[in-house]
Design an enzyme around this catalytic site. Structure first.
Site, PDB file in Angstrom:
ATOM      1  N   PRO A   1      -1.276  -9.123 -12.034  1.00 16.29           N
ATOM      2  CA  PRO A   1      -0.086  -9.340 -12.858  1.00 16.29           C
ATOM      3  C   PRO A   1       0.889  -7.973 -12.467  1.00 16.29           C
ATOM      4  O   PRO A   1       0.805  -7.420 -11.756  1.00 16.29           O
ATOM      5  CB  PRO A   1      -0.582  -8.560 -14.077  1.00 16.29           C
ATOM      6  N   ASN A   2       1.975  -8.142 -12.625  1.00 12.83           N
ATOM      7  CA  ASN A   2       3.328  -8.051 -12.933  1.00 12.83           C
ATOM      8  C   ASN A   2       3.823  -8.435 -11.739  1.00 12.83           C
ATOM      9  O   ASN A   2       5.066  -7.629 -11.191  1.00 12.83           O
ATOM     10  CB  ASN A   2       3.569  -6.863 -13.302  1.00 12.83           C
TER      11      ASN A   2
ATOM     12  N   ARG B   1      10.797  -4.116 -10.189  1.00 15.52           N
ATOM     13  CA  ARG B   1       9.427  -2.966 -11.491  1.00 15.52           C
ATOM     14  C   ARG B   1       9.433  -2.189 -10.415  1.00 15.52           C
ATOM     15  O   ARG B   1       8.749  -1.384  -9.275  1.00 15.52           O
ATOM     16  CB  ARG B   1       8.440  -4.056 -11.243  1.00 15.52           C
TER      17      ARG B   1
ATOM     18  N   TYR C   1       6.971   1.228  -5.604  1.00 15.96           N
ATOM     19  CA  TYR C   1       6.619  -0.544  -5.132  1.00 15.96           C
ATOM     20  C   TYR C   1       7.714  -0.767  -4.487  1.00 15.96           C
ATOM     21  O   TYR C   1       6.986  -1.936  -3.864  1.00 15.96           O
ATOM     22  CB  TYR C   1       6.357  -1.244  -6.615  1.00 15.96           C
TER      23      TYR C   1
ATOM     24  N   ASN D   1      -4.497  -8.017  -3.651  1.00 18.99           N
ATOM     25  CA  ASN D   1      -3.681  -7.028  -4.577  1.00 18.99           C
ATOM     26  C   ASN D   1      -4.064  -7.450  -6.497  1.00 18.99           C
ATOM     27  O   ASN D   1      -3.148  -7.749  -6.618  1.00 18.99           O
ATOM     28  CB  ASN D   1      -2.664  -6.595  -4.417  1.00 18.99           C
TER      29      ASN D   1
ATOM     30  N   ALA E   1      -3.115  -4.494 -11.777  1.00 15.55           N
ATOM     31  CA  ALA E   1      -3.759  -3.552 -13.175  1.00 15.55           C
ATOM     32  C   ALA E   1      -5.646  -4.103 -13.344  1.00 15.55           C
ATOM     33  O   ALA E   1      -6.150  -3.135 -13.263  1.00 15.55           O
ATOM     34  CB  ALA E   1      -3.401  -3.722 -14.427  1.00 15.55           C
TER      35      ALA E   1
ATOM     36  N   GLU F   1      -9.253  -5.195  -0.347  1.00 17.89           N
ATOM     37  CA  GLU F   1      -7.983  -4.744  -0.644  1.00 17.89           C
ATOM     38  C   GLU F   1      -6.963  -4.077  -0.779  1.00 17.89           C
ATOM     39  O   GLU F   1      -6.826  -3.265  -0.325  1.00 17.89           O
ATOM     40  CB  GLU F   1      -8.999  -4.046  -1.676  1.00 17.89           C
TER      41      GLU F   1
ATOM     42  N   HIS G   1      -3.244  -2.739  -2.284  1.00 13.52           N
ATOM     43  CA  HIS G   1      -2.179  -1.620  -2.900  1.00 13.52           C
ATOM     44  C   HIS G   1      -1.066  -1.165  -1.957  1.00 13.52           C
ATOM     45  O   HIS G   1      -0.938  -0.479  -1.222  1.00 13.52           O
ATOM     46  CB  HIS G   1      -2.756  -0.450  -3.769  1.00 13.52           C
TER      47      HIS G   1
ATOM     48  N   ARG H   1      -1.735   8.583  -7.821  1.00 20.33           N
ATOM     49  CA  ARG H   1      -1.335   8.505  -9.319  1.00 20.33           C
ATOM     50  C   ARG H   1      -2.547   9.174 -10.275  1.00 20.33           C
ATOM     51  O   ARG H   1      -3.165   9.888  -9.635  1.00 20.33           O
ATOM     52  CB  ARG H   1      -1.273   7.228  -8.828  1.00 20.33           C
TER      53      ARG H   1
HETATM   54  C1  DQA Z   1      -0.774  -1.545  -7.466  1.00 19.00           C
HETATM   55  C2  DQA Z   1      -1.655  -0.135  -8.499  1.00 19.00           C
HETATM   56  C3  DQA Z   1      -2.105  -0.870  -9.670  1.00 19.00           C
HETATM   57  O1  DQA Z   1      -2.725   0.252 -10.187  1.00 19.00           O
HETATM   58  C4  DQA Z   1      -1.288  -1.077 -10.218  1.00 19.00           C
HETATM   59  O2  DQA Z   1      -1.806  -1.558 -11.922  1.00 19.00           O
HETATM   60  C5  DQA Z   1      -0.362  -2.048 -10.160  1.00 19.00           C
HETATM   61  C6  DQA Z   1      -0.199  -2.736  -8.346  1.00 19.00           C
HETATM   62  C7  DQA Z   1      -0.558  -1.532  -6.216  1.00 19.00           C
HETATM   63  O3  DQA Z   1      -0.724  -2.705  -5.923  1.00 19.00           O
HETATM   64  O4  DQA Z   1       0.048  -0.414  -5.764  1.00 19.00           O
HETATM   65  O5  DQA Z   1       0.450  -2.983 -10.376  1.00 19.00           O
HETATM   66  O6  DQA Z   1      -2.541  -2.548  -6.971  1.00 19.00           O
END
Ligand code: DQA
Length: 159
Positions: A12-13, A20, A25, A77, A80, A101, A103, A110
């Protein structure tokens, strides 16, 4: 060397990358990152397909489909959902497809709620903190994992 098929999943997002929270990011969009992944895949004889969803169940469905398709590895990825989703963990374990995985940000630098991942202990590896390059490193790592023999052959031939 046979082509390997990699499914890249974005949670998501991540469709909002580019605008964003660029401090966390970066400025690249998901389309920019996808283009780079496909170019890298071409050079490594890997076919890359991508899927983004804001919905946990859709990501679970896509992981389940991967088990019946020709997917050799998953780069994910979970965004959240990394920190909350037993359903995505269970789907990945059910398919038994190796996964990396990813990120963009360094989740360990963080908020503390981001330090815990429900997937990391089952991943081949975890890459965090390199922005869009995290995905490219994950694809390279997946390639090494899936094709160690072919790469050794290549190395021997090149010498
Ligand atoms: C994320 C890190 C997560 O904590 C966050 O909720 C994201 C992006 C990252 O790519 O750094 O949406 O996965």
């Amino acid at each position: 060397m046979s082509t390997t098929h990699i499914l890249v999943l974005h949670g998501p997002n991540l469709n909002m990358l580019g605008s964003r929270e660029p401090d966390h990011y970066g400025h690249q969009t998901l389309a920019d990152i996808s283009k780079q992944m496909i170019a890298l895949g071409d050079s490594l004889n890997m076919e890359i397909s991508s899927f983004q969803s804001n919905h946990e169940g859709e990501l679970v469905d896509r992981i389940q489909q991967a088990a019946s398709g020709q997917i050799d590895g998953i780069v994910i990825n979970p965004a959240a959902y990394t920190h909350t989703s037993v359903a995505i963990r269970d789907a990945l374990l059910a398919t038994d497809i190796p996964f990396v995985e990813v990120h963009l940000s360094n989740i360990h630098g963080r908020e503390t709620f981001r330090h815990r991942s429900l997937l990391s202990d089952k991943a081949i590896g975890v890459i965090a903190g390199f922005g869009g390059t995290s995905y490219l490193l994950a694809i390279r790592g997946m390639g090494e994992f899936l094709q160690p023999l072919q790469q050794t052959d290549q190395y021997t031939t090149d010498r």
